[in-house]
Design a protein around this motif. Structure first.
Motif, PDB file in Angstrom:
ATOM      1  N   GLY A 151       1.333   5.816  -5.024  1.00  0.00           N
ATOM      2  CA  GLY A 151       2.425   6.776  -4.870  1.00  0.00           C
ATOM      3  C   GLY A 151       3.792   6.184  -4.636  1.00  0.00           C
ATOM      4  N   LYS A 152       3.970   5.453  -3.532  1.00  0.00           N
ATOM      5  CA  LYS A 152       5.302   4.986  -3.146  1.00  0.00           C
ATOM      6  C   LYS A 152       5.862   4.000  -4.169  1.00  0.00           C
ATOM      7  N   ASN A 153       5.061   3.018  -4.567  1.00  0.00           N
ATOM      8  CA  ASN A 153       5.560   2.006  -5.485  1.00  0.00           C
ATOM      9  C   ASN A 153       5.962   2.605  -6.829  1.00  0.00           C
ATOM     10  N   VAL A 154       5.169   3.582  -7.294  1.00  0.00           N
ATOM     11  CA  VAL A 154       5.505   4.225  -8.561  1.00  0.00           C
ATOM     12  C   VAL A 154       6.810   5.004  -8.433  1.00  0.00           C
ATOM     13  N   CYS A 155       6.965   5.727  -7.319  1.00  0.00           N
ATOM     14  CA  CYS A 155       8.202   6.492  -7.109  1.00  0.00           C
ATOM     15  C   CYS A 155       9.402   5.547  -7.038  1.00  0.00           C
ATOM     16  N   ASP A 156       9.264   4.447  -6.302  1.00  0.00           N
ATOM     17  CA  ASP A 156      10.360   3.475  -6.205  1.00  0.00           C
ATOM     18  C   ASP A 156      10.704   2.905  -7.567  1.00  0.00           C
ATOM     19  N   PHE A 157       9.647   2.628  -8.365  1.00  0.00           N
ATOM     20  CA  PHE A 157       9.853   2.055  -9.685  1.00  0.00           C
ATOM     21  C   PHE A 157      10.623   3.021 -10.579  1.00  0.00           C
ATOM     22  N   HIS A 158      10.207   4.291 -10.576  1.00  0.00           N
ATOM     23  CA  HIS A 158      10.870   5.270 -11.437  1.00  0.00           C
ATOM     24  C   HIS A 158      12.289   5.578 -10.944  1.00  0.00           C
TER      25      HIS A 158
ATOM     26  N   VAL B 155     -11.600   9.566 -13.118  1.00  0.00           N
ATOM     27  CA  VAL B 155     -11.549   9.487 -11.654  1.00  0.00           C
ATOM     28  C   VAL B 155     -10.624   8.359 -11.210  1.00  0.00           C
ATOM     29  N   GLN B 156     -10.721   7.215 -11.886  1.00  0.00           N
ATOM     30  CA  GLN B 156      -9.891   6.069 -11.500  1.00  0.00           C
ATOM     31  C   GLN B 156      -8.411   6.381 -11.703  1.00  0.00           C
ATOM     32  N   SER B 157      -8.072   7.057 -12.779  1.00  0.00           N
ATOM     33  CA  SER B 157      -6.668   7.409 -13.031  1.00  0.00           C
ATOM     34  C   SER B 157      -6.171   8.417 -11.996  1.00  0.00           C
ATOM     35  N   ALA B 158      -7.036   9.353 -11.600  1.00  0.00           N
ATOM     36  CA  ALA B 158      -6.652  10.329 -10.572  1.00  0.00           C
ATOM     37  C   ALA B 158      -6.378   9.643  -9.239  1.00  0.00           C
ATOM     38  N   LYS B 159      -7.113   8.571  -8.961  1.00  0.00           N
ATOM     39  CA  LYS B 159      -6.930   7.840  -7.705  1.00  0.00           C
ATOM     40  C   LYS B 159      -5.541   7.204  -7.596  1.00  0.00           C
ATOM     41  N   THR B 160      -4.912   6.907  -8.731  1.00  0.00           N
ATOM     42  CA  THR B 160      -3.608   6.245  -8.681  1.00  0.00           C
ATOM     43  C   THR B 160      -2.556   7.125  -8.011  1.00  0.00           C
ATOM     44  N   ILE B 161      -2.767   8.436  -8.014  1.00  0.00           N
ATOM     45  CA  ILE B 161      -1.839   9.348  -7.332  1.00  0.00           C
ATOM     46  C   ILE B 161      -1.802   9.018  -5.845  1.00  0.00           C
ATOM     47  N   LEU B 162      -2.969   8.672  -5.299  1.00  0.00           N
ATOM     48  CA  LEU B 162      -3.056   8.328  -3.879  1.00  0.00           C
ATOM     49  C   LEU B 162      -2.690   6.882  -3.609  1.00  0.00           C
TER      50      LEU B 162
ATOM     51  N   TYR C  98       0.818  -1.208   0.000  1.00  0.00           N
ATOM     52  CA  TYR C  98       0.000   0.000   0.000  1.00  0.00           C
ATOM     53  C   TYR C  98       0.856   1.266   0.000  1.00  0.00           C
ATOM     54  N   SER C  99       0.277   2.333  -0.507  1.00  0.00           N
ATOM     55  CA  SER C  99       0.914   3.644  -0.450  1.00  0.00           C
ATOM     56  C   SER C  99       0.796   4.191   0.977  1.00  0.00           C
ATOM     57  N   PHE C 100       1.022   5.471   1.149  1.00  0.00           N
ATOM     58  CA  PHE C 100       0.917   6.097   2.474  1.00  0.00           C
ATOM     59  C   PHE C 100      -0.472   5.931   3.082  1.00  0.00           C
ATOM     60  N   LEU C 101      -1.457   5.549   2.273  1.00  0.00           N
ATOM     61  CA  LEU C 101      -2.822   5.386   2.773  1.00  0.00           C
ATOM     62  C   LEU C 101      -2.930   4.278   3.817  1.00  0.00           C
TER      63      LEU C 101
END
Length: 338
Positions: free
Chosen positions: A315-322, A305-312, A74-77
């Protein structure tokens, strides 16, 4: 719906499932990591990300258990707990994704949706997000004996055929039908313009005709407007394009799509019932286009809306991946190609 997939056996998918709480009403794998696709996706084959969707009867309890087993997914959520995660899940298409999760040597993405939300989408096309996935071949991993869910799965496929018939010409090939069906959930999706491959539908359908045949053969065999010669792998269709024929099909469409069509056609301030408006659409030479516009309206809203939710949610996994990809790129620049 359980269909043969790439060279990998179902054991691989079940090993992934073993990492998660088992209270699932439905679990399936989908996408280019499961089914062969033409074009760029074919180059990656078995190394593609594996995509899963889990339907659960009680989202709060499931997320609570999954946080205990897989908190790092999970992200920070995760710090806000299962109730807040479930609340965010309810927005848009009603699905919560954890992305870029390493599991059994593969990268996976999995979405969690409540069983009731899924059934509602399958019957009524409220968002066409998960219902759209299930109009294409998927690998069913587990399914409980929920008769309402089973009926909803079949209803979704029948609705896809009906909508496709309205948008296709009087005569068409079997491949034309599957192309139209596969494209339903991409209509109006802004990702098909920015980011996603525009030839995605064709790349999906062409290598997987047998999978589509297995998914739709029973429905097509029961359809009076189609001569489906399954043993020859051929479909001969002659669709009734008379206003009466189109009206019958329009009346069989899912409720949300009928409402979208109504809002497109009915002038503001006029209070006409749905049946009257659909009869008007049935007489319109552009009937198929109106249906397409209605579907696009449903998909557009949920995909944004679903794509906007991916920011929440990612977050962490995407940042780690990039960060990982950026680090690899820097090393390659410094060291030269391997």
């Amino acid at each position: 719906m359980a269909l043969p997939v790439l060279s990998s056996s179902a054991v691989k998918f079940r090993r992934v499932l073993a990492h998660f709480p088992q209270e699932l009403s439905l679990a399936f794998a989908y996408g280019s990591g499961v089914f062969r696709q033409a074009g760029a996706a074919a180059e990656h084959g078995e190394n593609n990300m594996l995509d899963f969707i889990f339907a659960v009867d009680d989202s709060v309890t499931w997320h609570m258990m999954n946080l205990l087993q897989n908190r790092s997914h999970y992200s920070f959520l995760k710090f806000f707990g299962p109730n807040q995660i479930t609340s965010i899940q309810s927005y848009g298409a009603g699905i919560y994704y954890n992305t870029l999760v390493p599991c059994n040597g593969r990268m996976i993405k999995y979405g969690v949706i409540s069983t009731d939300t899924l059934i509602d989408d399958l019957f009524h096309w409220k968002t066409l997000y998960v219902a759209g996935r299930l109009q294409k071949p998927v690998k069913i991993l587990t399914q409980n004996e929920n008769s309402k869910l089973q009926a909803a799965l079949v209803s979704n496929l029948k609705s896809a055929v009906t909508a496709a018939f309205l948008m296709l010409p009087e005569s068409f090939s079997e491949e034309d039908l599957y192309m139209q069906i596969a494209g339903l959930s991409y209509s109006g999706d802004f990702r098909m313009i920015i980011g996603e491959d525009r030839s995605k539908v064709q790349n999906l359908v062409k290598p997987n005709i047998p999978h589509f045949q297995k998914l739709y053969s029973n429905i097509l065999q029961d359809c009076p407007q189609v001569v489906y010669k399954h043993h020859l792998g051929r479909l001969e269709a002659s669709i009734d394009k008379s206003p009466e024929g189109q009206f019958t099909q329009l009346m069989a469409l899912p409720k949300t799509l009928q409402q979208k069509i109504t809002s497109l056609v009915n002038p503001p301030g006029k209070n006409r019932d749905v049946e009257e408006i659909l009869l008007q659409v049935a007489h319109d030479p552009d009937c198929g286009f109106v249906v397409h516009q209605g579907i696009s309206g449903i998909v557009r809203s949920s995909s944004i809306v679903q794509s906007a939710k991916t920011i929440l949610t990612a977050g962490k996994n995407v940042c780690d991946f990039h960060q990982h990809r950026s680090s690899d790129f820097t090393k390659e620049k410094l060291q030269g190609p391997k």
